[in-house]
Design a protein around this motif. Structure first.
Motif, PDB file in Angstrom:
ATOM      1  N   ALA A   8      -3.799  19.390  17.130  1.00  0.00           N
ATOM      2  CA  ALA A   8      -4.566  18.144  17.232  1.00  0.00           C
ATOM      3  C   ALA A   8      -4.404  17.333  15.958  1.00  0.00           C
ATOM      4  CB  ALA A   8      -6.046  18.440  17.485  1.00  0.00           C
ATOM      5  N   ILE A   9      -4.717  16.038  16.062  1.00  0.00           N
ATOM      6  CA  ILE A   9      -4.784  15.141  14.903  1.00  0.00           C
ATOM      7  C   ILE A   9      -6.138  14.454  14.936  1.00  0.00           C
ATOM      8  CG2 ILE A   9      -3.823  13.135  13.742  1.00  0.00           C
ATOM      9  CD1 ILE A   9      -1.125  13.792  15.039  1.00  0.00           C
ATOM     10  N   ASP A  10      -6.951  14.706  13.920  1.00  0.00           N
ATOM     11  CA  ASP A  10      -8.269  14.090  13.777  1.00  0.00           C
ATOM     12  C   ASP A  10      -8.094  12.804  12.977  1.00  0.00           C
ATOM     13  OD1 ASP A  10     -10.885  13.396  13.110  1.00  0.00           O
ATOM     14  OD2 ASP A  10     -11.517  15.453  12.694  1.00  0.00           O
ATOM     15  N   VAL A  11      -8.294  11.658  13.615  1.00  0.00           N
ATOM     16  CA  VAL A  11      -8.002  10.382  12.952  1.00  0.00           C
ATOM     17  C   VAL A  11      -9.187   9.813  12.181  1.00  0.00           C
ATOM     18  CG1 VAL A  11      -6.282   9.800  14.711  1.00  0.00           C
ATOM     19  CG2 VAL A  11      -8.613   8.907  14.938  1.00  0.00           C
ATOM     20  N   HIS A  12     -10.276  10.611  12.031  1.00  0.00           N
ATOM     21  CA  HIS A  12     -11.467  10.022  11.419  1.00  0.00           C
ATOM     22  C   HIS A  12     -12.252  11.071  10.633  1.00  0.00           C
ATOM     23  CE1 HIS A  12     -14.335   6.459  11.736  1.00  0.00           C
ATOM     24  NE2 HIS A  12     -15.000   7.342  10.994  1.00  0.00           N
ATOM     25  N   THR A  13     -11.914  11.218   9.341  1.00  0.00           N
ATOM     26  CA  THR A  13     -12.690  12.094   8.459  1.00  0.00           C
ATOM     27  C   THR A  13     -12.957  11.365   7.148  1.00  0.00           C
ATOM     28  OG1 THR A  13     -10.945  13.206   7.179  1.00  0.00           O
ATOM     29  CG2 THR A  13     -11.352  14.021   9.428  1.00  0.00           C
ATOM     30  N   HIS A  14     -14.014  11.775   6.478  1.00  0.00           N
ATOM     31  CA  HIS A  14     -14.477  11.072   5.283  1.00  0.00           C
ATOM     32  C   HIS A  14     -14.332  11.916   4.028  1.00  0.00           C
ATOM     33  CE1 HIS A  14     -16.519   7.594   7.219  1.00  0.00           C
ATOM     34  NE2 HIS A  14     -16.593   8.426   8.246  1.00  0.00           N
ATOM     35  N   ALA A  15     -13.784  11.311   2.976  1.00  0.00           N
ATOM     36  CA  ALA A  15     -13.868  11.866   1.633  1.00  0.00           C
ATOM     37  C   ALA A  15     -15.204  11.413   1.055  1.00  0.00           C
ATOM     38  CB  ALA A  15     -12.709  11.363   0.778  1.00  0.00           C
ATOM     39  N   TYR A 251     -15.882  14.127  10.542  1.00  0.00           N
ATOM     40  CA  TYR A 251     -16.096  15.211   9.579  1.00  0.00           C
ATOM     41  C   TYR A 251     -16.356  14.637   8.187  1.00  0.00           C
ATOM     42  CZ  TYR A 251     -15.097  19.483   6.937  1.00  0.00           C
ATOM     43  OH  TYR A 251     -15.173  20.570   6.099  1.00  0.00           O
ATOM     44  N   PRO A 252     -17.310  15.203   7.423  1.00  0.00           N
ATOM     45  CA  PRO A 252     -18.013  16.470   7.669  1.00  0.00           C
ATOM     46  C   PRO A 252     -19.333  16.345   8.420  1.00  0.00           C
ATOM     47  CG  PRO A 252     -18.450  15.722   5.441  1.00  0.00           C
ATOM     48  CD  PRO A 252     -17.511  14.715   6.041  1.00  0.00           C
ATOM     49  N   VAL A 253     -19.750  15.138   8.790  1.00  0.00           N
ATOM     50  CA  VAL A 253     -21.030  14.999   9.497  1.00  0.00           C
ATOM     51  C   VAL A 253     -20.970  15.689  10.862  1.00  0.00           C
ATOM     52  CG1 VAL A 253     -22.646  13.350  10.490  1.00  0.00           C
ATOM     53  CG2 VAL A 253     -21.639  12.901   8.257  1.00  0.00           C
ATOM     54  N   ILE A 254     -19.879  15.493  11.591  1.00  0.00           N
ATOM     55  CA  ILE A 254     -19.619  16.215  12.833  1.00  0.00           C
ATOM     56  C   ILE A 254     -18.330  17.009  12.630  1.00  0.00           C
ATOM     57  CG2 ILE A 254     -19.024  16.009  15.287  1.00  0.00           C
ATOM     58  CD1 ILE A 254     -20.767  13.544  15.419  1.00  0.00           C
ATOM     59  N   THR A 255     -18.369  18.289  12.896  1.00  0.00           N
ATOM     60  CA  THR A 255     -17.192  19.114  12.665  1.00  0.00           C
ATOM     61  C   THR A 255     -16.254  19.054  13.864  1.00  0.00           C
ATOM     62  OG1 THR A 255     -18.127  21.132  13.647  1.00  0.00           O
ATOM     63  CG2 THR A 255     -18.602  20.710  11.305  1.00  0.00           C
ATOM     64  N   PRO A 256     -14.953  19.219  13.637  1.00  0.00           N
ATOM     65  CA  PRO A 256     -14.036  19.293  14.765  1.00  0.00           C
ATOM     66  C   PRO A 256     -14.329  20.480  15.674  1.00  0.00           C
ATOM     67  CG  PRO A 256     -12.916  19.812  12.708  1.00  0.00           C
ATOM     68  CD  PRO A 256     -14.256  19.271  12.350  1.00  0.00           C
ATOM     69  N   ASP A 257     -14.864  21.558  15.122  1.00  0.00           N
ATOM     70  CA  ASP A 257     -15.210  22.709  15.966  1.00  0.00           C
ATOM     71  C   ASP A 257     -16.232  22.309  17.027  1.00  0.00           C
ATOM     72  OD1 ASP A 257     -13.524  24.238  14.436  1.00  0.00           O
ATOM     73  OD2 ASP A 257     -15.115  25.293  13.357  1.00  0.00           O
ATOM     74  N   ARG A 258     -17.278  21.624  16.601  1.00  0.00           N
ATOM     75  CA  ARG A 258     -18.304  21.192  17.552  1.00  0.00           C
ATOM     76  C   ARG A 258     -17.723  20.184  18.538  1.00  0.00           C
ATOM     77  NH1 ARG A 258     -23.468  17.213  16.232  1.00  0.00           N
ATOM     78  NH2 ARG A 258     -24.094  16.920  18.400  1.00  0.00           N
ATOM     79  N   TRP A 259     -16.979  19.209  18.019  1.00  0.00           N
ATOM     80  CA  TRP A 259     -16.424  18.155  18.872  1.00  0.00           C
ATOM     81  C   TRP A 259     -15.489  18.745  19.919  1.00  0.00           C
ATOM     82  CZ3 TRP A 259     -12.251  15.831  20.919  1.00  0.00           C
ATOM     83  CH2 TRP A 259     -12.349  14.496  21.310  1.00  0.00           C
ATOM     84  N   LEU A 260     -14.590  19.605  19.509  1.00  0.00           N
ATOM     85  CA  LEU A 260     -13.601  20.162  20.431  1.00  0.00           C
ATOM     86  C   LEU A 260     -14.247  21.073  21.469  1.00  0.00           C
ATOM     87  CD1 LEU A 260     -10.783  20.874  17.846  1.00  0.00           C
ATOM     88  CD2 LEU A 260     -10.676  19.217  19.722  1.00  0.00           C
ATOM     89  N   ALA A 261     -15.288  21.808  21.072  1.00  0.00           N
ATOM     90  CA  ALA A 261     -15.989  22.669  22.034  1.00  0.00           C
ATOM     91  C   ALA A 261     -16.633  21.831  23.132  1.00  0.00           C
ATOM     92  CB  ALA A 261     -17.036  23.516  21.314  1.00  0.00           C
TER      93      ALA A 261
END
Length: 290
Positions: A8-15, A251-261
């Protein structure tokens, strides 16, 4: 980056934190966001930690901050710092930048430098926090440079948890994040690749209309668990917009683990699922840039 090895490619994460430990938002706005997302206690990972997290999941991630110095007075995390740290992890991290449109010509020069010398592939705008309407001509020189460079412009759309329930919303005006304001941008810069970030509450239909009508406008699905997606968004993702919808977590407010599940339980066609998770983003992000 070996795209074949990625799931997968997550196009929206925050530093969210700089090398010296400074936050990307003021304590007031950061606390409001944590309240909104019920995310108190979540760590603000460093970029090295983000790389390890995503590498373990065989997922790539677009990384950016938000430059809102003009409206908030809070100093940004340096775009060069984010790009340099992402460059240490080219197998999993994709650097984006953020430039406050109020910076005028200096911002345009910075955008060119970031793409040409630091490998930045796109730019994040948050109109509500940055305090500008996307169709305001003050931002047009910056859009022109981004279009010419072949980079991507990603706009926050819809309501934001940042400033929620703070007195006066922390000065953040929701009206600037109506995706219909980006329609003019797509007309005036027809070769600019644009991502409308998030399910665009309360303007979901406007976002779908713009993405359906304008050739190079995409939608990312970040900031919401898929179980809360509006039904019309799911319907369009399965049909007319199946080649223009992108996986994003926030991410990190919503994790990809939660989103993908939660995405796994969504009624998405088997032929469409890989497009959303990786293929659409790969086609958009890995075009040749100048």
């Amino acid at each position: 980056m070996n795209l074949d090895e990625l799931v997968a490619i997550d196009v929206h994460t925050h530093a969210e934190v700089s090398r010296d430990g400074r936050s990307s938002l003021s304590p007031e706005l950061l606390g409001a966001s944590a309240d909104y997302f019920k995310a108190h206690g979540h760590r603000q990972p460093t970029i090295d930690e983000m790389a390890a997290y995503y590498r373990e999941r065989r997922t790539a991630a677009v990384v950016f901050t938000v430059d809102a110095e003009h409206a908030t007075g809070h100093p940004r995390i340096a775009n060069e710092e984010i790009a340099e740290d992402c460059a240490k992890h080219p197998d999993t991290l994709i650097p984006f930048a953020s430039i406050d449109p109020h910076k005028g010509r200096a911002g345009v020069r910075e955008a060119r430098r970031l793409v040409e010398s630091h490998g930045v592939r796109g730019f994040k705008f948050h109109p509500s926090i940055q305090g500008f309407a996307p169709d305001d001509r003050l931002a047009y020189p910056l859009y022109e440079a981004i279009e010419e460079l072949g980079a991507v412009a990603l706009f926050h759309t819809g309501q934001t948890g940042i400033g929620a329930r703070v007195r006066g919303g922390g000065g953040i005006r929701l009206k600037y994040s109506n995706p219909m304001l980006i329609d003019d941008v797509a007309v005036d810069f027809p070769d600019l690749r644009i991502i409308l970030a998030h399910p665009s509450f309360p303007w979901q239909d406007e976002a779908l209309a713009v993405a359906t009508h304008k050739e190079h406008v995409y939608i990312d699905l970040s900031g919401w668990s898929p179980k809360y997606f509006p039904p019309q968004l799911v319907r369009y993702a399965n049909s007319l917009l199946q080649d223009k919808v992108l996986f994003g977590s926030d991410y990190p407010v919503i994790t990809p683990d939660r989103w993908l599940a939660d995405f796994e339980k969504l009624e998405v066609k088997d032929t469409v699922r890989p497009k959303i998770l990786k293929e659409n983003a790969a086609r958009l992000l890995f075009r040749e840039t100048k």
